[in-house]
Motif scaffolding. Structure first.
Motif, PDB file in Angstrom:
ATOM      1  N   THR A  53      -4.340   0.991  -3.729  1.00 49.62           N
ATOM      2  CA  THR A  53      -4.152  -0.383  -4.188  1.00 49.62           C
ATOM      3  C   THR A  53      -5.497  -1.030  -4.469  1.00 49.62           C
ATOM      4  N   GLU A  86       0.816  -1.209   0.000  1.00 54.27           N
ATOM      5  CA  GLU A  86       0.000   0.000   0.000  1.00 54.27           C
ATOM      6  C   GLU A  86       0.852   1.263   0.000  1.00 54.27           C
ATOM      7  N   CYS A 113      -0.933  -1.575  -7.665  1.00 52.79           N
ATOM      8  CA  CYS A 113      -0.563  -0.308  -7.025  1.00 52.79           C
ATOM      9  C   CYS A 113      -0.713   0.820  -8.044  1.00 52.79           C
TER      10      CYS A 113
END
Length: 455
Positions: free
Chosen positions: A334, A328, A380
């Motif tokens: 994410t 994260e 991500c």
């Protein structure tokens, strides 16, 4: 709104009702990306079964939707509020009511935190195996709602295998008791299993009877570095084919290892393409680890390091547990996928995910419950970049499609919620979806429980 609050107050203490919009907004969503959340009319934090029943009777009388919540650590939007709903947060119902070493059961309320239960039963020489990565925060009720798993599933199984019986408040306020306290029992349809994984769409779990196991010996962990994800997956296949039953078998790809190192400075090998963790809690774990080490070396591992003691083992497990949190930090947002495939297809799944990352020019880290084929590709992305957000969503869908093509499922433990409704229909097919809707209608004819979720 006034009528709703008046009727709720008639059966609830004042402190259990939250109406301040700034506070209720914090209850509007779980941890999933790309899932819409509405504005709740009120948040209710009951402490008793009778209070939950009052909420449901009020909701039925006024035709107000109810969204049940645990700790909101979910990753599919299943706990997201809808406009004008009652958010029913069960975190205050957090008592462990009974632990029986003879019957090997625990009786708990839904707000008990997983790690709290685990430590409590440990004191009696017992073990509650389901251990999601969020175990220090997530609740047993939430675990039941999503049929969650964890790191030890490869040997001990998932939440559904430990729920023996439930007390459930139905949409109209009636209290239903399902299942049993006994080790065996086949009376009637298995309604207990029906509620496990139903994501609050069929009823509100207010009590659970959970099976326990004797506490196993302290496990030891082995770490193996591989020059490619394919060679690590080959090792996984060899381990399972030879009949080994590790208490844990986890895989972290290069992106995940580097993210963990950057966040926590744990000294994991940055040069590795894949890091495999294997653990045994057998009477002689060193012998089991030695056998697995040979298989890893044969599959191409460049380094194999068994932990010398429990402290080293715990450090390695902590690295795995923090994988999602570390990823994260790579970008501002994410999307955590949850695709489970046959173990024999893990190599193809990881190879395909890498191709998706390259196609969409994104960073996608992958951590895997390798023993049961449950992959967690983590996309991500920068949520302030519209184009990158679009690519993230498209890559997420492509990964789910890949999982189905490989004979897998769109979710191994995170649930469907809002995020995967469309994909659930694709996986189940028309006949199954029709039967699911029929079951929902039987339990919740007015459609008040967690509306718009699952399908």
């Amino acid at each position: 709104m006034d009528g709703l609050l008046e009727q709720l107050r008639a059966g609830l203490p004042a402190e259990s009702l939250i109406t301040d919009s700034d506070v209720t907004a914090s209850y509007a969503h779980d941890m999933a990306s790309f899932c819409e959340a509405g504005t709740p009319a009120v948040v209710v934090l009951p402490r008793t079964v009778e209070q939950v029943q009052h909420v449901m009777r009020t909701a039925t009388a006024l035709r107000v939707p109810v969204v049940p919540q645990g700790a909101r650590t979910g990753l599919s939007g299943a706990a997201n509020a809808s406009d004008g709903c009652i958010v029913l947060s069960l975190v205050k119902m957090d008592r462990i009511l009974e632990i029986s070493p003879v019957d090997r059961i625990a009786v708990v309320e839904p707000g008990v935190v997983n790690a709290v239960l685990s430590r409590a039963v440990n004191e009696h020489g017992l073990y509650y195996p389901p251990d999601p990565s969020s175990w220090e925060m997530c609740t047993i009720g939430g675990n039941i709602g999503t049929a969650s798993g964890g790191l030890c599933c490869v040997k001990y199984g998932v939440t559904a295998e430990y729920v023996l019986g439930l007390e459930v408040v139905l949409a109209d306020g009636r209290l239903l008791t399902t299942g049993r306290r006994t080790a065996k029992g086949v009376a009637g349809y298995d309604l207990t299993r029906l509620f496990v994984g139903s994501e609050g769409s069929l009823g509100i779990v207010v009590k659970a009877v959970l099976a326990l196991k004797p506490r196993p010996p302290q496990q030891l962990v082995l770490a193996a570095e591989f020059p490619s994800a394919a060679s690590a997956c080959d090792a996984i296949c060899r381990i399972m084919e030879r009949g080994h039953t590790p208490s844990l078998l986890e895989l972290m790809d290069r992106t995940t290892v580097r993210a963990v190192n950057k966040m926590a400075g744990m000294g994991l090998p940055d040069t590795t393409e894949a890091l495999l963790l294997a653990a045994f809690d057998t009477p002689d774990p060193s012998a089991d680890l030695a056998a697995v080490a040979e298989l890893c070396t044969a599959a191409g591992a460049t380094d194999v390091v068994p932990a010398e003691d429990a402290a080293e083992s715990e450090m390695l497990l902590q690295a795995r547990r923090m994988s999602l949190t570390a990823l994260e930090t790579v970008k501002s947002a994410t999307m955590i996928d949850d695709v489970c495939v046959p173990r024999s297809k893990l190599g193809a799944m990881l190879e395909g995910t890498a191709a998706v990352a390259e196609k969409y020019d994104l960073t996608i880290g992958v951590c895997v419950h390798a023993g049961d084929g449950n992959t967690h590709p983590v996309v991500c992305f920068d949520h302030t970049d519209a184009d990158e957000s679009r690519r993230a969503r498209e890559s997420f869908d492509e990964i789910m499609a890949l999982g189905l093509e490989l004979g897998g499922t769109i979710t191994g433990e995170h649930g469907v919620g809002l995020l995967k409704k469309e994909w659930l229909a694709r996986e189940l097919g028309e006949v199954s979806v029709e039967l699911h809707r029929g079951i929902k209608q039987a339990f919740d004819p007015l459609g008040l429980l967690n509306p718009g979720k699952v399908f």
